[in-house]
Scaffold this motif. Structure first.
Motif, mmCIF file in Angstrom:
data_model
loop_
_atom_site.group_PDB
_atom_site.id
_atom_site.type_symbol
_atom_site.label_atom_id
_atom_site.label_comp_id
_atom_site.label_asym_id
_atom_site.label_seq_id
_atom_site.Cartn_x
_atom_site.Cartn_y
_atom_site.Cartn_z
ATOM 1 N N ALA A 131 0.834 -1.212 0.000
ATOM 2 C CA ALA A 131 0.000 0.000 0.000
ATOM 3 C C ALA A 131 0.867 1.261 0.000
ATOM 4 N N GLU A 132 1.964 1.244 0.762
ATOM 5 C CA GLU A 132 2.847 2.412 0.792
ATOM 6 C C GLU A 132 3.484 2.636 -0.580
ATOM 7 N N GLY A 133 3.883 1.562 -1.246
ATOM 8 C CA GLY A 133 4.477 1.682 -2.573
ATOM 9 C C GLY A 133 3.518 2.266 -3.588
ATOM 10 N N ILE A 134 2.251 1.884 -3.499
ATOM 11 C CA ILE A 134 1.237 2.447 -4.394
ATOM 12 C C ILE A 134 1.073 3.941 -4.117
ATOM 13 N N SER A 135 1.052 4.315 -2.830
ATOM 14 C CA SER A 135 0.955 5.741 -2.469
ATOM 15 C C SER A 135 2.172 6.525 -2.951
ATOM 16 N N GLN A 136 3.356 5.922 -2.845
ATOM 17 C CA GLN A 136 4.568 6.590 -3.323
ATOM 18 C C GLN A 136 4.492 6.840 -4.827
ATOM 19 N N ALA A 163 1.829 7.144 -6.653
ATOM 20 C CA ALA A 163 0.830 8.195 -6.876
ATOM 21 C C ALA A 163 1.407 9.572 -6.557
ATOM 22 N N ALA A 164 2.253 9.646 -5.524
ATOM 23 C CA ALA A 164 2.861 10.929 -5.162
ATOM 24 C C ALA A 164 3.773 11.436 -6.279
ATOM 25 N N LEU A 165 4.582 10.561 -6.863
ATOM 26 C CA LEU A 165 5.433 11.001 -7.976
ATOM 27 C C LEU A 165 4.574 11.349 -9.189
ATOM 28 N N ALA A 166 3.546 10.564 -9.460
ATOM 29 C CA ALA A 166 2.648 10.866 -10.583
ATOM 30 C C ALA A 166 2.019 12.248 -10.406
ATOM 31 N N ASP A 167 1.584 12.564 -9.183
ATOM 32 C CA ASP A 167 1.008 13.884 -8.906
ATOM 33 C C ASP A 167 2.044 14.986 -9.140
ATOM 34 N N ARG A 168 3.252 14.756 -8.659
ATOM 35 C CA ARG A 168 4.318 15.745 -8.860
ATOM 36 C C ARG A 168 4.539 15.993 -10.350
ATOM 37 N N LEU A 169 4.712 14.916 -11.107
ATOM 38 C CA LEU A 169 5.014 15.059 -12.528
ATOM 39 C C LEU A 169 3.864 15.697 -13.298
ATOM 40 N N SER A 170 2.633 15.426 -12.874
ATOM 41 C CA SER A 170 1.489 16.018 -13.573
ATOM 42 C C SER A 170 1.401 17.524 -13.340
ATOM 43 N N GLY A 171 2.021 18.009 -12.279
ATOM 44 C CA GLY A 171 2.027 19.436 -11.984
ATOM 45 C C GLY A 171 3.230 20.185 -12.542
ATOM 46 N N SER A 209 12.733 7.179 -5.893
ATOM 47 C CA SER A 209 13.655 8.256 -6.216
ATOM 48 C C SER A 209 13.530 8.546 -7.710
ATOM 49 N N TYR A 210 13.805 9.790 -8.088
ATOM 50 C CA TYR A 210 13.609 10.292 -9.441
ATOM 51 C C TYR A 210 14.889 10.995 -9.883
ATOM 52 N N SER A 211 15.407 10.563 -11.017
ATOM 53 C CA SER A 211 16.633 11.142 -11.581
ATOM 54 C C SER A 211 16.398 11.425 -13.057
ATOM 55 N N CYS A 254 16.122 12.327 -6.384
ATOM 56 C CA CYS A 254 15.209 13.296 -5.766
ATOM 57 C C CYS A 254 13.967 12.587 -5.230
ATOM 58 N N THR A 255 13.577 12.930 -4.009
ATOM 59 C CA THR A 255 12.387 12.342 -3.386
ATOM 60 C C THR A 255 11.489 13.395 -2.753
ATOM 61 N N ILE A 256 11.544 14.635 -3.211
ATOM 62 C CA ILE A 256 10.733 15.684 -2.573
ATOM 63 C C ILE A 256 9.238 15.374 -2.629
#
Length: 192
Positions: free
Chosen positions: A29-34, A36-44, A168-170, A186-188
């Protein structure tokens, strides 16, 4: 050309400290939330990715699906060359178990651990193919920690060797046939 590198979201084995390698463990569940968090970041952010490609192992592929759906970009077929390093008899063990059984140098003493050179070769093979097939496309790659670390160290010698955390995102940019880091580990997006 830009290439993005994302380590998959957390699994139960990550949480327990077990080494996964090519054992096909799903996101928790945490991995799915993570993811989604990166997807939200990238969509913005400004759109820079044309497609997502990932390892065919489910923890990476599910992460890639979540991102591709949110960004409304194609998800290419899972690629075996993007799998995590094969860890042989070590897969499923925790660090203290590895040290007790094979010593601190377990990567060299345990049977079946895929050598660095082989991990790098399959990553570079995929990258070479994409440069030929999609020279004008920016690809976001979802893969695994040890695999990404090996490929990044081959492409960008000046990168500091850091532990790549889950999600993490590079970003690397190709200029004059040389790769340069634009963003590293990056993990902001996980801090919100």
């Amino acid at each position: 050309m830009l290439i993005g590198w994302v380590r998959h979201g957390k699994t139960d084995w990550n949480a327990e400290g077990k080494i996964q390698g090519q054992t096909d463990i799903p996101l928790n569940a945490e991995g799915i939330s993570q993811a989604a968090a990166l997807a939200d970041r990238l969509s913005g952010e400004q759109r820079i990715w044309d497609a997502v490609v990932s390892s065919d192992l489910q923890r990476a592929y599910t992460t890639a699906q979540i991102i591709a759906e949110k960004l409304n970009i194609p998800l290419l077929e899972g690629d075996k060359r993007l799998r995590e390093r094969y860890f042989g008899e070590v897969e499923g063990t925790m660090e203290h178990e590895r040290h007790a059984r094979w010593g601190k140098d377990w990567r060299r003493t345990a049977n079946g651990v895929e050598p660095d050179a082989e991990v790098r070769a399959r990553g570079l093979s995929a990258l070479h193919e994409w440069r030929q097939d999609y020279p004008d496309r920016n690809l976001l790659i979802v893969s695994h920690g040890s695999f990404i670390a090996q490929v990044l160290s081959e492409l960008c010698e000046e990168l500091e060797d850091q532990h790549l955390t889950n999600l993490s995102y590079s970003i690397l940019e190709l200029q004059n046939d040389k790769w340069y880091p634009r963003l590293y580990n990056c993990t902001i997006h996980l801090n919100k």
